[in-house]
Write a protein that holds these residues in place. Structure first.
Motif, PDB file in Angstrom:
ATOM      1  N   GLU A  46      19.872  30.410  38.932  1.00  0.00           N
ATOM      2  CA  GLU A  46      19.803  31.824  38.584  1.00  0.00           C
ATOM      3  C   GLU A  46      21.054  32.562  39.041  1.00  0.00           C
ATOM      4  OE1 GLU A  46      16.598  33.919  40.472  1.00  0.00           O
ATOM      5  OE2 GLU A  46      17.229  33.360  42.498  1.00  0.00           O
ATOM      6  N   PHE A  47      21.374  33.598  38.319  1.00  0.00           N
ATOM      7  CA  PHE A  47      22.510  34.461  38.628  1.00  0.00           C
ATOM      8  C   PHE A  47      22.243  35.240  39.909  1.00  0.00           C
ATOM      9  CE2 PHE A  47      26.023  37.236  37.862  1.00  0.00           C
ATOM     10  CZ  PHE A  47      25.591  38.505  38.223  1.00  0.00           C
ATOM     11  N   VAL A  48      23.288  35.366  40.729  1.00  0.00           N
ATOM     12  CA  VAL A  48      23.172  36.144  41.956  1.00  0.00           C
ATOM     13  C   VAL A  48      24.103  37.354  41.907  1.00  0.00           C
ATOM     14  CG1 VAL A  48      23.500  36.138  44.460  1.00  0.00           C
ATOM     15  CG2 VAL A  48      22.523  34.127  43.322  1.00  0.00           C
ATOM     16  N   ALA A  49      25.395  37.095  41.699  1.00  0.00           N
ATOM     17  CA  ALA A  49      26.394  38.163  41.713  1.00  0.00           C
ATOM     18  C   ALA A  49      27.637  37.682  40.997  1.00  0.00           C
ATOM     19  CB  ALA A  49      26.724  38.583  43.142  1.00  0.00           C
ATOM     20  N   ALA A  50      28.442  38.639  40.543  1.00  0.00           N
ATOM     21  CA  ALA A  50      29.688  38.285  39.866  1.00  0.00           C
ATOM     22  C   ALA A  50      30.702  39.400  40.045  1.00  0.00           C
ATOM     23  CB  ALA A  50      29.449  38.005  38.384  1.00  0.00           C
ATOM     24  N   ILE A  51      31.973  39.024  39.841  1.00  0.00           N
ATOM     25  CA  ILE A  51      33.053  39.987  40.032  1.00  0.00           C
ATOM     26  C   ILE A  51      34.133  39.723  38.990  1.00  0.00           C
ATOM     27  CG2 ILE A  51      34.225  38.514  41.733  1.00  0.00           C
ATOM     28  CD1 ILE A  51      34.895  41.142  43.273  1.00  0.00           C
ATOM     29  N   SER A  52      34.711  40.789  38.482  1.00  0.00           N
ATOM     30  CA  SER A  52      35.755  40.638  37.470  1.00  0.00           C
ATOM     31  C   SER A  52      37.022  40.058  38.082  1.00  0.00           C
ATOM     32  CB  SER A  52      36.048  41.995  36.831  1.00  0.00           C
ATOM     33  OG  SER A  52      36.495  42.917  37.822  1.00  0.00           O
ATOM     34  N   SER A  53      37.935  39.667  37.234  1.00  0.00           N
ATOM     35  CA  SER A  53      39.144  39.001  37.711  1.00  0.00           C
ATOM     36  C   SER A  53      39.972  39.900  38.630  1.00  0.00           C
ATOM     37  CB  SER A  53      40.005  38.532  36.532  1.00  0.00           C
ATOM     38  OG  SER A  53      40.361  39.631  35.711  1.00  0.00           O
ATOM     39  N   SER A  54      39.967  41.191  38.360  1.00  0.00           N
ATOM     40  CA  SER A  54      40.717  42.133  39.189  1.00  0.00           C
ATOM     41  C   SER A  54      39.960  42.553  40.434  1.00  0.00           C
ATOM     42  CB  SER A  54      41.046  43.387  38.377  1.00  0.00           C
ATOM     43  OG  SER A  54      39.855  44.099  38.076  1.00  0.00           O
ATOM     44  N   GLY A  55      38.674  42.307  40.420  1.00  0.00           N
ATOM     45  CA  GLY A  55      37.821  42.753  41.527  1.00  0.00           C
ATOM     46  C   GLY A  55      37.279  44.153  41.337  1.00  0.00           C
ATOM     47  N   GLY A  56      37.615  44.781  40.231  1.00  0.00           N
ATOM     48  CA  GLY A  56      37.223  46.164  40.024  1.00  0.00           C
ATOM     49  C   GLY A  56      35.780  46.369  39.625  1.00  0.00           C
ATOM     50  N   ASN A  57      35.154  45.342  39.088  1.00  0.00           N
ATOM     51  CA  ASN A  57      33.758  45.451  38.655  1.00  0.00           C
ATOM     52  C   ASN A  57      32.919  44.359  39.286  1.00  0.00           C
ATOM     53  OD1 ASN A  57      34.086  47.653  36.703  1.00  0.00           O
ATOM     54  ND2 ASN A  57      35.283  46.182  35.550  1.00  0.00           N
ATOM     55  N   THR A  58      31.759  44.756  39.763  1.00  0.00           N
ATOM     56  CA  THR A  58      30.835  43.804  40.365  1.00  0.00           C
ATOM     57  C   THR A  58      29.455  43.950  39.724  1.00  0.00           C
ATOM     58  OG1 THR A  58      30.300  45.355  42.137  1.00  0.00           O
ATOM     59  CG2 THR A  58      32.036  43.738  42.572  1.00  0.00           C
ATOM     60  N   TYR A  59      28.705  42.869  39.765  1.00  0.00           N
ATOM     61  CA  TYR A  59      27.391  42.822  39.130  1.00  0.00           C
ATOM     62  C   TYR A  59      26.453  42.046  40.049  1.00  0.00           C
ATOM     63  CZ  TYR A  59      30.555  43.780  35.271  1.00  0.00           C
ATOM     64  OH  TYR A  59      31.534  44.319  34.484  1.00  0.00           O
ATOM     65  N   TYR A  60      25.185  42.473  40.080  1.00  0.00           N
ATOM     66  CA  TYR A  60      24.221  41.843  40.965  1.00  0.00           C
ATOM     67  C   TYR A  60      22.882  41.641  40.270  1.00  0.00           C
ATOM     68  CZ  TYR A  60      27.521  43.216  44.588  1.00  0.00           C
ATOM     69  OH  TYR A  60      28.656  43.366  45.349  1.00  0.00           O
ATOM     70  N   ALA A  61      22.202  40.592  40.665  1.00  0.00           N
ATOM     71  CA  ALA A  61      20.811  40.428  40.280  1.00  0.00           C
ATOM     72  C   ALA A  61      19.981  41.479  41.001  1.00  0.00           C
ATOM     73  CB  ALA A  61      20.326  39.026  40.643  1.00  0.00           C
ATOM     74  N   ASP A  62      18.918  41.931  40.371  1.00  0.00           N
ATOM     75  CA  ASP A  62      18.077  42.951  40.996  1.00  0.00           C
ATOM     76  C   ASP A  62      17.524  42.489  42.340  1.00  0.00           C
ATOM     77  OD1 ASP A  62      16.613  44.180  37.878  1.00  0.00           O
ATOM     78  OD2 ASP A  62      18.489  44.686  38.899  1.00  0.00           O
ATOM     79  N   THR A  69      26.809  41.473  48.857  1.00  0.00           N
ATOM     80  CA  THR A  69      28.048  42.075  48.377  1.00  0.00           C
ATOM     81  C   THR A  69      29.029  40.970  48.008  1.00  0.00           C
ATOM     82  OG1 THR A  69      27.767  44.001  49.812  1.00  0.00           O
ATOM     83  CG2 THR A  69      29.948  43.632  48.886  1.00  0.00           C
ATOM     84  N   ILE A  70      29.516  41.019  46.781  1.00  0.00           N
ATOM     85  CA  ILE A  70      30.534  40.073  46.342  1.00  0.00           C
ATOM     86  C   ILE A  70      31.898  40.743  46.429  1.00  0.00           C
ATOM     87  CG2 ILE A  70      30.304  40.687  43.898  1.00  0.00           C
ATOM     88  CD1 ILE A  70      30.848  37.712  43.241  1.00  0.00           C
ATOM     89  N   SER A  71      32.891  39.979  46.841  1.00  0.00           N
ATOM     90  CA  SER A  71      34.253  40.492  46.911  1.00  0.00           C
ATOM     91  C   SER A  71      35.212  39.327  46.690  1.00  0.00           C
ATOM     92  CB  SER A  71      34.513  41.163  48.260  1.00  0.00           C
ATOM     93  OG  SER A  71      34.360  40.238  49.321  1.00  0.00           O
ATOM     94  N   ARG A  72      36.464  39.670  46.500  1.00  0.00           N
ATOM     95  CA  ARG A  72      37.458  38.620  46.308  1.00  0.00           C
ATOM     96  C   ARG A  72      38.793  39.048  46.895  1.00  0.00           C
ATOM     97  NH1 ARG A  72      37.764  37.364  40.213  1.00  0.00           N
ATOM     98  NH2 ARG A  72      39.547  36.047  40.830  1.00  0.00           N
ATOM     99  N   ASP A  73      39.555  38.064  47.282  1.00  0.00           N
ATOM    100  CA  ASP A  73      40.903  38.275  47.782  1.00  0.00           C
ATOM    101  C   ASP A  73      41.809  37.376  46.936  1.00  0.00           C
ATOM    102  OD1 ASP A  73      43.341  38.319  49.108  1.00  0.00           O
ATOM    103  OD2 ASP A  73      42.437  38.414  51.080  1.00  0.00           O
ATOM    104  N   ASN A  74      42.458  37.950  45.959  1.00  0.00           N
ATOM    105  CA  ASN A  74      43.270  37.139  45.043  1.00  0.00           C
ATOM    106  C   ASN A  74      44.503  36.553  45.735  1.00  0.00           C
ATOM    107  OD1 ASN A  74      41.492  37.454  42.943  1.00  0.00           O
ATOM    108  ND2 ASN A  74      42.659  39.080  41.934  1.00  0.00           N
ATOM    109  N   ALA A  75      44.945  37.175  46.795  1.00  0.00           N
ATOM    110  CA  ALA A  75      46.083  36.631  47.539  1.00  0.00           C
ATOM    111  C   ALA A  75      45.696  35.351  48.278  1.00  0.00           C
ATOM    112  CB  ALA A  75      46.610  37.664  48.522  1.00  0.00           C
TER     113      ALA A  75
END
Length: 124
Positions: A46-62, A69-75
């Motif tokens: 099942e889906f939990v969370a997702a984040i766009s390539s830039s990190g600007g948009n996040t999505y969560y399962a209810d 909290t999903i986050s990313r560090d592209n560096a």
């Protein structure tokens, strides 16, 4: 080709916290949207969370909204999943996935690469 390696899983009491990491190697990490999925024994993934390539948009399962909290560090080529207020029903194998597209998806079949998973067990 992208290789994904998850870490940070473990055993925690209900109400506790864990932080999962997913380190990516291979092609440019920043072009990939990233997702976290989970699968408990006898259940479908099942889906939990997702984040766009830039990190600007996040999505969560209810079921995790307001707790995870999903986050990313592209560096650092890494995506994280901070999990707070954990519940026994969060117990599952957690998998990160990469999608060669700017926006993520709620559907696991739209992801191109997967990690091997990390186990999260929440005791009551």
């Amino acid at each position: 080709q992208v290789q994904l390696v998850e870490s940070g899983g473990g055993l925690v009491q209900a109400g506790g916290s864990l932080r999962l990491s997913c380190a990516a190697s291979g092609r440019t990490f920043s072009v990939y949207a990233m997702g976290w999925f989970r699968q408990a024994p006898g259940k479908e993934r099942e889906f939990v969370a997702a984040i766009s390539s830039s990190g600007g948009n996040t999505y969560y399962a209810d079921s995790v909204k307001g707790r995870f909290t999903i986050s990313r560090d592209n560096a650092k080529n890494t995506v994280y999943l901070q999990m707070n207020s954990l519940k026994p029903e969060d117990t599952a194998g957690y998998y990160c996935a990469a999608r060669y597209y700017s926006d993520p998806s709620y559907s696991d079949y739209e992801y191109d690469y997967w990690g091997q998973g990390t186990q999260v067990t929440v005791s009551s």
